[in-house]
Design an enzyme around this catalytic site. Structure first.
Site, PDB file in Angstrom:
ATOM      1  N   THR A  91     -28.442  50.081 104.246  1.00 49.85           N
ATOM      2  CA  THR A  91     -27.426  48.574 104.721  1.00 49.85           C
ATOM      3  C   THR A  91     -26.134  49.900 104.646  1.00 49.85           C
ATOM      4  OG1 THR A  91     -26.780  46.629 104.486  1.00 49.85           O
ATOM      5  CG2 THR A  91     -27.575  47.055 102.735  1.00 49.85           C
ATOM      6  N   ASP A  92     -25.476  49.255 105.750  1.00 53.26           N
ATOM      7  CA  ASP A  92     -24.238  49.883 106.186  1.00 53.26           C
ATOM      8  C   ASP A  92     -23.532  48.872 105.126  1.00 53.26           C
ATOM      9  OD1 ASP A  92     -23.768  46.849 107.017  1.00 53.26           O
ATOM     10  OD2 ASP A  92     -22.858  47.960 109.027  1.00 53.26           O
ATOM     11  N   GLU A  93     -24.052  48.272 104.552  1.00 55.10           N
ATOM     12  CA  GLU A  93     -23.010  47.081 103.115  1.00 55.10           C
ATOM     13  C   GLU A  93     -22.812  47.945 102.457  1.00 55.10           C
ATOM     14  OE1 GLU A  93     -24.084  43.155 102.634  1.00 55.10           O
ATOM     15  OE2 GLU A  93     -24.673  42.941 104.692  1.00 55.10           O
ATOM     16  N   TYR A 145     -26.238  41.763  96.354  1.00 58.65           N
ATOM     17  CA  TYR A 145     -26.983  42.500  97.956  1.00 58.65           C
ATOM     18  C   TYR A 145     -27.037  44.174  97.603  1.00 58.65           C
ATOM     19  CZ  TYR A 145     -28.384  44.120 102.023  1.00 58.65           C
ATOM     20  OH  TYR A 145     -29.617  44.893 102.955  1.00 58.65           O
ATOM     21  N   LYS A 189     -28.255  47.020  97.030  1.00 58.38           N
ATOM     22  CA  LYS A 189     -29.276  48.420  98.010  1.00 58.38           C
ATOM     23  C   LYS A 189     -28.551  49.869  97.254  1.00 58.38           C
ATOM     24  CE  LYS A 189     -31.348  47.726 101.166  1.00 58.38           C
ATOM     25  NZ  LYS A 189     -32.923  47.953 100.724  1.00 58.38           N
ATOM     26  N   ARG A 209     -18.983  42.021 111.906  1.00 59.22           N
ATOM     27  CA  ARG A 209     -20.173  42.739 112.042  1.00 59.22           C
ATOM     28  C   ARG A 209     -20.521  43.530 113.273  1.00 59.22           C
ATOM     29  NH1 ARG A 209     -18.813  41.269 108.221  1.00 59.22           N
ATOM     30  NH2 ARG A 209     -19.803  40.201 106.404  1.00 59.22           N
TER      31      ARG A 209
HETATM   32  P1  NAD Z   1     -36.227  40.700 105.702  1.00 55.62           P
HETATM   33  O1  NAD Z   1     -36.112  40.059 104.808  1.00 55.62           O
HETATM   34  O2  NAD Z   1     -37.218  39.866 106.913  1.00 55.62           O
HETATM   35  O3  NAD Z   1     -38.297  41.056 105.214  1.00 55.62           O
HETATM   36  C1  NAD Z   1     -38.420  42.041 103.928  1.00 55.62           C
HETATM   37  C2  NAD Z   1     -39.485  41.982 103.745  1.00 55.62           C
HETATM   38  O4  NAD Z   1     -39.700  42.368 102.832  1.00 55.62           O
HETATM   39  C3  NAD Z   1     -40.838  40.664 103.658  1.00 55.62           C
HETATM   40  O5  NAD Z   1     -42.095  41.286 104.248  1.00 55.62           O
HETATM   41  C4  NAD Z   1     -41.126  40.323 102.120  1.00 55.62           C
HETATM   42  O6  NAD Z   1     -42.288  39.934 101.961  1.00 55.62           O
HETATM   43  C5  NAD Z   1     -41.298  41.964 101.623  1.00 55.62           C
HETATM   44  N1  NAD Z   1     -40.814  42.121 100.564  1.00 55.62           N
HETATM   45  C6  NAD Z   1     -39.738  41.385  99.427  1.00 55.62           C
HETATM   46  N2  NAD Z   1     -39.731  41.941  98.457  1.00 55.62           N
HETATM   47  C7  NAD Z   1     -41.148  42.200  97.914  1.00 55.62           C
HETATM   48  C8  NAD Z   1     -42.021  43.056  97.041  1.00 55.62           C
HETATM   49  N3  NAD Z   1     -41.152  43.125  95.434  1.00 55.62           N
HETATM   50  N4  NAD Z   1     -42.747  43.940  97.331  1.00 55.62           N
HETATM   51  C9  NAD Z   1     -42.942  43.555  98.604  1.00 55.62           C
HETATM   52  N5  NAD Z   1     -43.045  43.749  99.048  1.00 55.62           N
HETATM   53  C10 NAD Z   1     -41.334  42.887  99.058  1.00 55.62           C
HETATM   54  O7  NAD Z   1     -35.192  42.050 105.620  1.00 55.62           O
HETATM   55  P2  NAD Z   1     -35.489  42.385 106.487  1.00 55.62           P
HETATM   56  O8  NAD Z   1     -33.863  42.101 107.407  1.00 55.62           O
HETATM   57  O9  NAD Z   1     -36.767  42.851 107.411  1.00 55.62           O
HETATM   58  O10 NAD Z   1     -34.852  43.642 106.093  1.00 55.62           O
HETATM   59  C11 NAD Z   1     -35.442  44.725 106.029  1.00 55.62           C
HETATM   60  C12 NAD Z   1     -34.597  46.321 105.123  1.00 55.62           C
HETATM   61  O11 NAD Z   1     -33.815  46.529 105.834  1.00 55.62           O
HETATM   62  C13 NAD Z   1     -34.454  46.010 104.194  1.00 55.62           C
HETATM   63  O12 NAD Z   1     -34.444  46.635 103.383  1.00 55.62           O
HETATM   64  C14 NAD Z   1     -32.545  45.299 104.031  1.00 55.62           C
HETATM   65  O13 NAD Z   1     -31.923  45.956 103.222  1.00 55.62           O
HETATM   66  C15 NAD Z   1     -32.122  46.569 104.867  1.00 55.62           C
HETATM   67  N6  NAD Z   1     -31.387  46.197 106.415  1.00 55.62           N
HETATM   68  C16 NAD Z   1     -31.797  44.770 106.779  1.00 55.62           C
HETATM   69  C17 NAD Z   1     -30.728  44.794 108.164  1.00 55.62           C
HETATM   70  C18 NAD Z   1     -30.237  43.377 108.706  1.00 55.62           C
HETATM   71  O14 NAD Z   1     -29.598  42.932 109.512  1.00 55.62           O
HETATM   72  N7  NAD Z   1     -31.991  42.439 109.014  1.00 55.62           N
HETATM   73  C19 NAD Z   1     -29.760  45.777 108.601  1.00 55.62           C
HETATM   74  C20 NAD Z   1     -29.383  47.210 107.681  1.00 55.62           C
HETATM   75  C21 NAD Z   1     -30.880  47.365 106.909  1.00 55.62           C
HETATM   76  O1  TDX Z   2     -24.625  30.603 107.873  1.00 57.82           O
HETATM   77  C1  TDX Z   2     -24.089  30.924 108.770  1.00 57.82           C
HETATM   78  N1  TDX Z   2     -22.657  31.463 108.582  1.00 57.82           N
HETATM   79  C2  TDX Z   2     -21.907  32.582 108.274  1.00 57.82           C
HETATM   80  O2  TDX Z   2     -20.339  32.787 108.989  1.00 57.82           O
HETATM   81  C3  TDX Z   2     -24.320  32.793 107.811  1.00 57.82           C
HETATM   82  C4  TDX Z   2     -25.654  32.385 108.076  1.00 57.82           C
HETATM   83  C5  TDX Z   2     -23.538  33.650 107.801  1.00 57.82           C
HETATM   84  N2  TDX Z   2     -21.926  33.875 108.601  1.00 57.82           N
HETATM   85  C6  TDX Z   2     -20.953  34.941 108.315  1.00 57.82           C
HETATM   86  C7  TDX Z   2     -21.571  35.339 106.773  1.00 57.82           C
HETATM   87  C8  TDX Z   2     -21.520  37.372 107.802  1.00 57.82           C
HETATM   88  O3  TDX Z   2     -19.869  37.711 108.060  1.00 57.82           O
HETATM   89  O4  TDX Z   2     -21.762  35.887 109.433  1.00 57.82           O
HETATM   90  C9  TDX Z   2     -21.811  36.952 109.315  1.00 57.82           C
HETATM   91  C10 TDX Z   2     -23.610  37.315 109.455  1.00 57.82           C
HETATM   92  O5  TDX Z   2     -24.562  36.977 107.976  1.00 57.82           O
HETATM   93  P1  TDX Z   2     -25.679  37.248 108.038  1.00 57.82           P
HETATM   94  O6  TDX Z   2     -26.341  37.242 109.045  1.00 57.82           O
HETATM   95  O7  TDX Z   2     -25.983  36.837 106.172  1.00 57.82           O
HETATM   96  O8  TDX Z   2     -25.647  39.213 107.617  1.00 57.82           O
HETATM   97  P2  TDX Z   2     -24.675  39.830 106.776  1.00 57.82           P
HETATM   98  O9  TDX Z   2     -23.927  39.144 105.385  1.00 57.82           O
HETATM   99  O10 TDX Z   2     -23.780  41.120 107.209  1.00 57.82           O
HETATM  100  O11 TDX Z   2     -25.627  40.337 106.088  1.00 57.82           O
HETATM  101  C11 TDX Z   2     -27.252  40.938 106.979  1.00 57.82           C
HETATM  102  O12 TDX Z   2     -26.510  42.493 107.517  1.00 57.82           O
HETATM  103  C12 TDX Z   2     -26.509  43.931 106.664  1.00 57.82           C
HETATM  104  C13 TDX Z   2     -28.092  41.200 106.515  1.00 57.82           C
HETATM  105  O13 TDX Z   2     -29.003  40.218 105.488  1.00 57.82           O
HETATM  106  C14 TDX Z   2     -28.945  42.475 105.237  1.00 57.82           C
HETATM  107  O14 TDX Z   2     -30.062  42.683 105.054  1.00 57.82           O
HETATM  108  C15 TDX Z   2     -28.329  43.464 106.092  1.00 57.82           C
HETATM  109  O15 TDX Z   2     -28.355  44.111 105.352  1.00 57.82           O
END
Ligand code: NAD
Ligand code: TDX
Length: 352
Positions: A132-134, A158, A162, A222
């Site tokens: 992630t970019d975070e 988080y 990561k 974001r």
């Molecule tokens: P998500 O939370 O939707 O899914 C995570 C999955 O991992 C689930 O299916 C869960 O059951 C599985 N999991 C969790 N713990 C586990 C374990 N110990 N063993 C096996 N499986 C396990 O997450 P996502 O949003 O699909 O993100 C996927 C990846 O991409 C993550 O590594 C996250 O850090 C990265 N990422 C997400 C975003 C975003 O915006 N969602 C952005 C950048 C990077």
């Molecule tokens: O109810 C809300 N109200 C609100 O203002 C929620 C859930 C979020 N927010 C804000 C927080 C953040 O500034 O919106 C923005 C986006 O929030 P999230 O959807 O929780 O994402 P963020 O915290 O930016 O992280 C996401 O992007 C990077 C993913 O959850 C991560 O897994 C990924 O790495």
């Protein structure tokens, strides 16, 4: 064959569906099925002979290694993680266990498997870590976007977990020569995202006439990327990325949260008007997230220049598709919110 961890989650499921739509190469999905794991996302490929599922924790190193030795994957793509920042603030322990220990276990399994390979199989193997970019922390308004050389400054449990996993991956390449690739991507949105994240939460609440919670002043920024574009970037890095390298992935779509929420409200009002009035009436400002990062932005010139990847969707096209998907899958949201998706998993998978 490729291995995917976390394939029952949001991005992993989209990745598997896209993969099987464009390739004959089989996929093994390793997922522990936490609250975020929903096999319903993969129902359309459940009986596809190219797809196999193993309910397994990524921390179970010996079991993962045994599967690798049996099935001889040419790559492992590591999505599995605890992914929600708010949950990491309430309970960081599981984030350290899955994101740090889990990545360590997988690296060790992959190292043992890869060490036993020879010739072309050994040359071809890749460990692709999805991050992630975070990890880069928060930007000031006038700072350039994160590049691959931006120092790590994670601010939440988080992002710290990561960041730790990224460092382990780097070290396993540098020390043991494991052919790793790391992608650091901005905020994804699209079908099958768990309705705790901003965009699906806002869509679900707006449709139900519930309040739309905006943390702080709503001006946190974001960079939004459609999930299909992220999946395409990962496929491209897998095919042509240089081992040991990091690639930042972003959508060039920086937007303050309040603007995202207003866009979603307007789209819903057009596609499914609410007799009670415009959905923006539901917006409410609530207490800020502790340690809330102000701004993320990605400089994606490396992946564009080296590998020719660019996002296909604009925010306008991607958010339109996303809102349409949630409108058409309100039963999916209802089953996730009620917990009924877990019964679906028990009925369709665990009972067999
Ligand atoms: P998500 O939370 O939707 O899914 C995570 C999955 O991992 C689930 O299916 C869960 O059951 C599985 N999991 C969790 N713990 C586990 C374990 N110990 N063993 C096996 N499986 C396990 O997450 P996502 O949003 O699909 O993100 C996927 C990846 O991409 C993550 O590594 C996250 O850090 C990265 N990422 C997400 C975003 C975003 O915006 N969602 C952005 C950048 C990077
Ligand atoms: O109810 C809300 N109200 C609100 O203002 C929620 C859930 C979020 N927010 C804000 C927080 C953040 O500034 O919106 C923005 C986006 O929030 P999230 O959807 O929780 O994402 P963020 O915290 O930016 O992280 C996401 O992007 C990077 C993913 O959850 C991560 O897994 C990924 O790495």
């Amino acid at each position: 064959m490729i291995f995917v961890t976390g394939g029952a989650g949001f991005i992993g499921a989209n990745f598997i569906l896209d993969w099987l739509a464009g390739s004959d190469e089989p996929v093994l999905n390793i997922d522990r099925l936490t609250y975020a794991g929903n096999l319903e996302n993969l129902a359309s490929v459940e009986r596809d002979p190219r797809y196999r599922f193993e309910k397994l924790d990524v921390c179970e190193r010996d079991a993962v290694l045994a599967l690798m030795r049996e099935l001889r994957p040419r790559a492992l793509i590591h999505f599995a993680a605890e992914s929600h920042v708010d949950r990491s603030i309430l309970g960081p322990g599981e984030f350290v266990r899955t994101n740090v220990d889990g990545t360590f276990s997988l690296l060790e399994a992959a190292r043992a498997y890869w060490s036993g390979l020879e010739g072309a199989e050994r040359q071809a193997f890749r460990f692709l870590h999805v991050s992630t970019d975070e990890v880069y922390g928060s930007l000031e308004p006038d700072e350039p976007g994160f590049s691959e050389t931006t120092p790590y400054r994670p601010n939440s449990p988080y992002s710290a977990s990561k960041a730790a996993s990224d460092h382990l991956v780097r070290a396993w390449h540098h020390t043991y020569g494991l052919p790793t690739l790391t992608t650091n991507c901005s905020n994804n949105y699209g079908p099958c995202q768990f309705p705790e994240k901003l965009i699906p939460l806002i869509i679900a609440n707006a449709l139900a006439g519930r309040p739309l919670p905006i943390y702080g002043d709503g001006l946190n920024v974001r960079d939004w990327l459609y999930v299909g574009d992220h999946c395409a970037a990962i496929r491209r890095v897998l095919e042509a990325g240089r081992p040991g390298e990091v690639y930042n992935v972003g959508g060039n779509n920086e937007m303050p949260n309040i603007e995202v929420v207003r866009t979603v409200c307007r789209l819903l009002d057009t596609m499914r008007p609410d007799p009670a009035g415009p959905r923006e009436r539901l917006i409410g400002y609530v207490a800020d997230r502790p340690g809330h990062d102000r701004r993320y932005a990605i400089d994606a010139r490396k992946i564009a220049g080296e590998l020719g990847w660019r996002p296909a969707e604009t925010f306008e096209t991607g958010i339109g598709k996303t809102v349409r998907w949630y409108l058409d899958h309100q039963d999916w949201v209802a089953r996730v919110q009620s917990g009924a998706y877990r019964e679906w998993i028990a009925r369709n998978y665990e009972a067999r």
